[in-house]
Design a protein around this motif. Structure first.
Motif, PDB file in Angstrom:
ATOM      1  N   UNK A   1       6.015   6.870   4.557  1.00 63.09           N
ATOM      2  CA  UNK A   1       4.942   5.565   4.013  1.00 63.09           C
ATOM      3  C   UNK A   1       5.683   4.834   4.475  1.00 63.09           C
ATOM      4  N   UNK A   2       4.206   4.054   4.796  1.00 62.21           N
ATOM      5  CA  UNK A   2       4.367   2.491   4.772  1.00 62.21           C
ATOM      6  C   UNK A   2       3.574   2.038   3.357  1.00 62.21           C
ATOM      7  N   UNK A   3       5.476   0.883   3.032  1.00 60.97           N
ATOM      8  CA  UNK A   3       5.046  -0.144   1.939  1.00 60.97           C
ATOM      9  C   UNK A   3       5.321  -1.509   2.163  1.00 60.97           C
TER      10      UNK A   3
ATOM     11  N   UNK B   1       8.097  -8.184   2.722  1.00 57.22           N
ATOM     12  CA  UNK B   1       8.982  -7.503   3.185  1.00 57.22           C
ATOM     13  C   UNK B   1       7.913  -6.118   3.291  1.00 57.22           C
ATOM     14  N   UNK B   2       7.807  -5.411   4.491  1.00 62.42           N
ATOM     15  CA  UNK B   2       7.259  -4.797   5.325  1.00 62.42           C
ATOM     16  C   UNK B   2       8.077  -3.801   5.296  1.00 62.42           C
ATOM     17  N   UNK B   3       8.076  -2.207   4.812  1.00 61.78           N
ATOM     18  CA  UNK B   3       8.448  -1.133   5.317  1.00 61.78           C
ATOM     19  C   UNK B   3       8.080  -0.026   5.094  1.00 61.78           C
TER      20      UNK B   3
ATOM     21  N   UNK C   1      13.308   4.219  -2.450  1.00 64.27           N
ATOM     22  CA  UNK C   1      13.014   2.917  -0.849  1.00 64.27           C
ATOM     23  C   UNK C   1      12.408   1.609  -1.886  1.00 64.27           C
ATOM     24  N   UNK C   2      11.503   1.711  -2.408  1.00 65.90           N
ATOM     25  CA  UNK C   2      10.576   0.870  -3.693  1.00 65.90           C
ATOM     26  C   UNK C   2      11.958   0.227  -4.057  1.00 65.90           C
ATOM     27  N   UNK C   3      12.838   0.832  -5.415  1.00 71.73           N
ATOM     28  CA  UNK C   3      14.094  -0.119  -5.856  1.00 71.73           C
ATOM     29  C   UNK C   3      14.506  -0.236  -5.682  1.00 71.73           C
TER      30      UNK C   3
ATOM     31  N   UNK D   1      -1.891  -1.117   2.323  1.00 71.11           N
ATOM     32  CA  UNK D   1       0.056  -1.808   3.189  1.00 71.11           C
ATOM     33  C   UNK D   1      -0.838  -2.548   5.012  1.00 71.11           C
ATOM     34  N   UNK D   2      -1.367  -1.591   5.402  1.00 65.44           N
ATOM     35  CA  UNK D   2      -1.928  -1.856   6.440  1.00 65.44           C
ATOM     36  C   UNK D   2      -2.926  -2.816   6.605  1.00 65.44           C
ATOM     37  N   UNK D   3      -4.059  -2.699   5.725  1.00 68.03           N
ATOM     38  CA  UNK D   3      -4.813  -3.550   5.944  1.00 68.03           C
ATOM     39  C   UNK D   3      -4.082  -4.679   5.372  1.00 68.03           C
ATOM     40  N   UNK D   4      -3.708  -4.946   4.298  1.00 68.49           N
ATOM     41  CA  UNK D   4      -2.573  -6.276   3.860  1.00 68.49           C
ATOM     42  C   UNK D   4      -2.384  -7.108   4.948  1.00 68.49           C
ATOM     43  N   UNK D   5      -1.549  -5.807   5.995  1.00 67.66           N
ATOM     44  CA  UNK D   5      -1.116  -6.784   7.074  1.00 67.66           C
ATOM     45  C   UNK D   5      -2.149  -7.759   8.066  1.00 67.66           C
ATOM     46  N   UNK D   6      -3.044  -6.100   8.537  1.00 66.87           N
ATOM     47  CA  UNK D   6      -3.989  -7.059   9.719  1.00 66.87           C
ATOM     48  C   UNK D   6      -4.775  -7.790   8.562  1.00 66.87           C
ATOM     49  N   UNK D   7      -5.277  -7.838   7.273  1.00 70.73           N
ATOM     50  CA  UNK D   7      -5.771  -9.310   6.333  1.00 70.73           C
ATOM     51  C   UNK D   7      -5.481 -10.933   7.296  1.00 70.73           C
TER      52      UNK D   7
END
Length: 451
Positions: free
Chosen positions: A3-5, A56-58, A66-68, A100-106
């Motif tokens: 996953x990408x978060x 934080x992107x991970x 991982x989120x916790x 998450x990908x779309x948010x980073x691109x935005x």
């Protein structure tokens, strides 16, 4: 498939009091990248902190764990006594996978900024990426994702006009001057006042090629600080009228309750200028220049209301361009998701190529052993011939796998290929089977750095 978060907070989700405390803590107390070795469930890590966002992107295999871990990292290592766990949680947003990908691109394209279209955010992301490279916290997935974010931002800039409309008073003032004079290189500018608005205007003038700038302010120390930053000269505040005979543009932004320049002040100086045009930009409230100055021949005065109209019009234009940019972001996010899905078939493709190459080399060794009299040129010709045959034979099954990689049923085709070619090492771990992908990413990185 992992996953990408993306987890963070920005000017939309948290008040500035919380953002600034978190940003200070991130910068001074503990850099999250330093803590990467202690995160058991996080595979890759990227950290971005600006005045309006902390993100934080991970990547991970176990989403919840991982989120916790990342949330605990923020609470334990980056939290401050002034920020409670509840306040931190309330301001956070979590985006997963394509979202998450779309948010980073935005973000990289400045569609999520407080001022849409501002260019600074891309430079901040690139600086954060270089820091992640230094700490070795980004690998195959985030390497590719971040470089894609850079190219998306570049495409948005080149395919839309989102950055071409001034949306700040200071920037609008300089853009107005540029439109009147055509270009500002070689023009002489007098800045009266040394506050934030004047400083931003001076910065924009410098970016437009102005190299002859003078600064006048009632407090000389402030004028000197500004002049040193922009390589300008200082002018005593009582002598600003003497400067009017030489300059082309005067920008005023003082806190004076009374006009700094009157109708008579300007009119008397125009004779010495031989009526050479003089452009005034008054962005002060109350106004620094008497409105009657605009009645003088070859004198052009614009105040903050004139510029405010330009800014509002430009905001509308930027919103239109932002709609076009959003389409680009969605398109590029889908392309990246397709690339991600192809990673599942990469181990099988590599295993297939390695097996074919092993067979080719073994057969070549046997054949050449029986032909000791061959010249080097003949041996090389046979080498090229066998490589070409193997490449052409593998082309169709490899293209078949790549096409099926975007389907939900891809594992069926992967299993059939492994059975058909007896690929005993086709199930090797994902991270060790990406030699070819890593090589391509490294090549992309080197090309980007050269550019």
């Amino acid at each position: 498939m992992g996953h990408i978060v993306l987890l963070g907070m920005n000017h939309k989700t948290a008040p500035v009091e919380i953002r600034e405390q978190l940003a200070v803590a991130c910068a001074s107390q503990a850099n999250p990248l330093q803590l990467f070795p202690y995160l058991r469930h996080v595979q890759e890590l990227f950290f971005l902190s600006t005045c309006n966002r902390v993100e934080i992107l991970f990547t991970c295999l176990s989403l919840d764990e991982a989120t916790q871990e990342i949330k605990a990292l923020l609470r334990t290592h980056l939290g401050t006594p002034q920020i409670s766990a509840a306040e931190l949680e309330a301001g956070l947003y979590v985006h997963r996978d394509e979202q998450a990908v779309r948010h980073l691109f935005r973000v990289s394209a400045s569609l999520d900024s407080m001022v849409v279209g501002e260019p600074q955010i891309l430079g901040q992301i690139k600086a954060a990426y270089r820091e992640a490279i230094t700490y070795r916290t980004v690998r195959v997935i985030l390497n590719r994702l971040l470089h894609k974010a850079f190219s998306v931002a570049k495409r948005v800039r080149s395919d839309t006009m989102i950055g071409c409309y001034a949306v700040s008073i200071s920037y609008a003032a300089v853009e107005l001057a540029r439109k009147i004079f055509g270009e500002l290189e070689g023009k002489k500018v007098l800045v009266i006042g040394a506050g934030e608005m004047a400083e931003l205007a001076a910065e924009h003038f410098l970016a437009q090629g102005v190299r002859h700038m003078a600064v006048a302010n009632r407090t000389l120390e402030r004028a000197m600080a500004l002049s040193q930053r922009f390589k300008a000269k200082t002018v005593p505040f009582d002598h600003i009228l003497d400067e009017l005979k030489d300059v082309d543009i005067v920008l005023t932004s003082t806190g004076s309750p009374m006009p700094v320049l009157t109708f008579q002040d300007v009119k008397s100086r125009m004779r010495r200028r031989r009526n050479k045009p003089l452009f005034f930009i008054d962005i002060a409230v109350p106004r620094d220049i008497e409105q009657r100055v605009n009645e003088i021949d070859n004198v052009y005065l614009y105040d903050i209301d004139d510029l405010q109209g330009v800014v509002e019009l430009n905001r509308t234009e930027r919103r239109k361009e932002a709609e076009r940019a959003e389409h680009i972001v969605w398109e590029e996010a889908l392309k990246f998701q397709e690339w991600l899905r192809t990673l599942d078939v990469v181990p099988t493709i590599i295993a297939l190529r390695e097996k074919a190459e092993t067979i080719r080399r073994n057969e070549m060794r046997k054949t050449l052993a029986q032909l000791p009299g061959l010249a080097d040129r003949e041996r090389q010709a046979i080498e090229v011939l066998t490589e070409s045959i193997v490449g052409k034979l593998l082309h169709d099954p490899i293209m078949f796998l790549k096409k099926k990689a975007t389907r939900d049923s891809k594992q069926i085709f992967v299993d059939h290929t492994q059975q058909l070619f007896n690929l005993t090492d086709g199930n090797r771990p994902h991270s060790s089977a990406l030699t070819e992908v890593l090589a391509n990413v490294k090549k992309d990185n080197e090309n980007s750095q050269q550019k």
